[in-house]
Design a protein around this motif. Sequence first.
Motif, PDB file in Angstrom:
ATOM      1  N   LYS A  18       0.839  -1.202   0.000  1.00 28.66           N
ATOM      2  CA  LYS A  18       0.000   0.000   0.000  1.00 28.66           C
ATOM      3  C   LYS A  18       0.877   1.257   0.000  1.00 28.66           C
ATOM      4  N   LEU A  28       0.462   3.673   1.772  1.00 30.89           N
ATOM      5  CA  LEU A  28       0.627   4.028   3.179  1.00 30.89           C
ATOM      6  C   LEU A  28       1.963   3.527   3.731  1.00 30.89           C
ATOM      7  N   HIS A  29       2.432   2.390   3.201  1.00 32.17           N
ATOM      8  CA  HIS A  29       3.640   1.776   3.756  1.00 32.17           C
ATOM      9  C   HIS A  29       4.902   2.095   2.966  1.00 32.17           C
ATOM     10  N   ARG A  55       0.410  11.554  13.036  1.00 33.51           N
ATOM     11  CA  ARG A  55      -0.289  10.659  12.113  1.00 33.51           C
ATOM     12  C   ARG A  55      -1.115  11.433  11.081  1.00 33.51           C
ATOM     13  N   ARG A  60      -3.921   9.339   5.648  1.00 37.76           N
ATOM     14  CA  ARG A  60      -3.465   7.948   5.756  1.00 37.76           C
ATOM     15  C   ARG A  60      -4.554   6.936   5.445  1.00 37.76           C
ATOM     16  N   GLY A  61      -5.788   7.277   5.827  1.00 40.68           N
ATOM     17  CA  GLY A  61      -6.900   6.366   5.546  1.00 40.68           C
ATOM     18  C   GLY A  61      -7.026   6.128   4.046  1.00 40.68           C
ATOM     19  N   ALA A  93      -4.593   6.669   1.812  1.00 40.59           N
ATOM     20  CA  ALA A  93      -3.369   6.031   1.319  1.00 40.59           C
ATOM     21  C   ALA A  93      -3.414   4.523   1.517  1.00 40.59           C
ATOM     22  N   SER A  94      -4.226   4.063   2.469  1.00 44.82           N
ATOM     23  CA  SER A  94      -4.315   2.615   2.681  1.00 44.82           C
ATOM     24  C   SER A  94      -5.200   1.955   1.624  1.00 44.82           C
ATOM     25  N   HIS A  95      -5.841   2.772   0.798  1.00 43.37           N
ATOM     26  CA  HIS A  95      -6.653   2.227  -0.294  1.00 43.37           C
ATOM     27  C   HIS A  95      -5.924   2.297  -1.632  1.00 43.37           C
ATOM     28  N   GLU A 130      -2.937   0.949  -3.899  1.00 42.48           N
ATOM     29  CA  GLU A 130      -1.936  -0.111  -4.015  1.00 42.48           C
ATOM     30  C   GLU A 130      -0.820   0.325  -4.944  1.00 42.48           C
TER      31      GLU A 130
END
Lengths: 642, 79
Positions: free
Chosen positions: B2, B4-5, B47, B65-66, B68-70, B72
């Motif tokens: 993701k 996010l990471h 955060r 961040r929410g 960014a977690s979607h 890929e």
Amino acid sequence: MKKPGEELVIALAGQPNCGKSTIFNAVAGFKVNTGNFSGTTVSFTETKVLLEGRTIRLIDLPGTYSISTHDIAEKVARDYLLSGTVDVIINVLDSSILARSLELTLQLIEMDVPMVIALNMHDEAVKKGVEIDVDKLVSLTGVEAYPIVAVQGSGVQELFEAALRVAKGNVRHIKPVYDKDVEECIERIAKRYPDALRQTWKIDERFVILRLLEMDEEFEKMAGEADRAFLEYVAENRRFLAEMHGWPEAGVFASHRHAIVLDLFERVAVVRSRSKPSLGERIDRFIINPVGGLATITGLIFAMFYASFSIGDFISGLLEKPLEALGSKVLGLAGGTAGMLLAGFYDGFTAGVGIVLPYLVPLLILLSLLEDTGLLPRIAFMVDGLLHRFGLHGKSVVPIILGYGCNVPAIMAARNLEYERDRMITMLIVPFISCSARTVVIFALAGKYLGAGYTTLIYLGNIAVALAVSFVLSRFHVDVSPGIIMDVPPLRRPYLHIIFKKVWARMLEFLMFAWPVIALSSIVLAVLSQVGIDGIINWVLAPVTSGILDLPKELGITLFFGIFRKELTLIMLNSALNTLDVASVLSPEQILVLVVFTVLYIPCIATVSTLWKEGGWKVALYSMALNTTVAIAVSGVIAYLL
Amino acid sequence: MKLLHLKEGTIAVISKITGGNGMAARMAGLGLYEGKKVRIIQAAPFRGPLLVEDILTGTRTMIGRGIASHVEIRDEEAR
Ligand SMILES: Nc1nc2c(ncn2[C@@H]2O[C@H](COP(=O)(O)OP(=O)(O)O)[C@@H](O)[C@H]2O)c(=O)[nH]1
Ligand SMILES: [Mg+2]
């Protein structure tokens, strides 16, 4: 086509931050109007310009990233462009980020309205090493294009001359050609294009089909009303395309457009890599860093503080003597009733120049600087995480900071929040933010009688109260907001003449609208106290003023008038208490309570009516009740403790 | 993986944006769509959002961040 002599409508369309308003202001006539698109609260600015003997209506539309959009303001801009009222579109592009800017350009070309391209920010493009082959862009799109630098006004004249030329001629846009299977798909759909739609909708058919393929909500609704089966047929074709390319249905058409845009970009521009980062970038690196960013924000808050505090105090002091001299002359002119009215007017008049302006101007300059340099989105970036803990959002930062100038535009700026929940909380928080009028009250009372320490404390306490209210409110709106997506334009150096223009315009607004209200209300107060009505108001409010807040009940009338304009509270204080030295009548504790209450309760009629317009009467009433409750509670507790 | 990471400074290609249609469209407006090369410039404190650079244009967008977690990503390359 319009006949010569008829008014020509030119609209500036482009992505946010591409320089539309700068172009607008560079050519704007002396009369600039702000209006609302019919049936919405989305506003636009327009002006009349005389060009080559023709009157032109120039319209500064809200920025749009794309024609198919979910954003209210963007939709309105699109509807306006499609309404048939626009004769020529000036599509403004940020040429330093050409690849992104061209997305909208391509869609506008498909719309088939006469247009010219303004390749704005040419200076930044050059600095960034982006070289654009303008002739090639023109030959590939069929649209005239002009490199300009709006902040310096260079190229703007040629741009508008071209727009006039284009208004006369025929449109010869070269529309982009998609992949073979997409084109076949469009062709199939075009064969079934319903007559009903053709008659009711005077929009280019291919454009409509493309929007339907892109799943544009509004277009789907219109087409569905005309012919359900047709809409289903479009969907069938889209699913077919999606399966063939292995893309999700929603994005399959957009993906094709992105490819065409990138292809066009690569053909008309080369990017030479830059040698070393510019000064702006080096500063940006510092600001974007958590440590540097938080230091910058803290620095800014103090700058704002001391700019208003010391500069305001200084100018205010300079004006004191001349105004007093003027006063003794004016007040000697008449006696009796006329003299009383004159005295009332004089109070209001001098308060406007002597007290409000000195504090207002430094604040306005600072706010314009924040807007024009691009610091606002960076502040949003830094505090978004923190604000989330209080149920707010990084995007709320823009309305909140604007709120320090005036709550009215701040509430309007809350439109930028995409989600109803975030927008609602932000709109209810903004009225707690100490606008310039209240800042004047803080400085003139707390600053003068309590000292800098207390003034700072009141400011910080104000922020704390706003955050606390937001925290509580967010508990009632449990649906979580998906989070922030926001453009961060590069840091830009401010241009003095542009800052000056902005500050001047806002100052004029104060002089034309607020100042007369202040002067008039001062006369009204003089009359009221002559007739004795102030006593009634004071009596009605006494349970709060003297009961809870422990203030002299004579202040009831001044607090009441504060609802019209917050400065009035301050201005009327002297006459209500019958002294020029507030400290001789009120104890320091009472002054503190008075200031805190003034800052927190209902901001002013203008703010309430804006809330009404933007959120409905329930929101307006809710906000008034909320502010009054919190104000009485907080200042009541302070009065009780001290 | 993701977005996010993704580590700060590392470049990667957006491979898929899950989340609703509206989210993908909003990101596309800012130039972030499938196939785009991006880089994380900075993660905000507390955060807060990620500052994402579009390598092609150099434009920068902050993304919560929410969200960014979607998003890929594939093909990370250190720089
Ligand atoms: N360097 C440079 N900056 C510009 C130019 N035109 C506008 N700007 C700046 O870009 C920012 C955004 O401009 P604005 O007119 O508000 O954009 P709008 O959102 O399209 O109305 C402002 O800070 C302007 O001063 C230009 O040609 N060159
Ligand atoms: Mg603008």
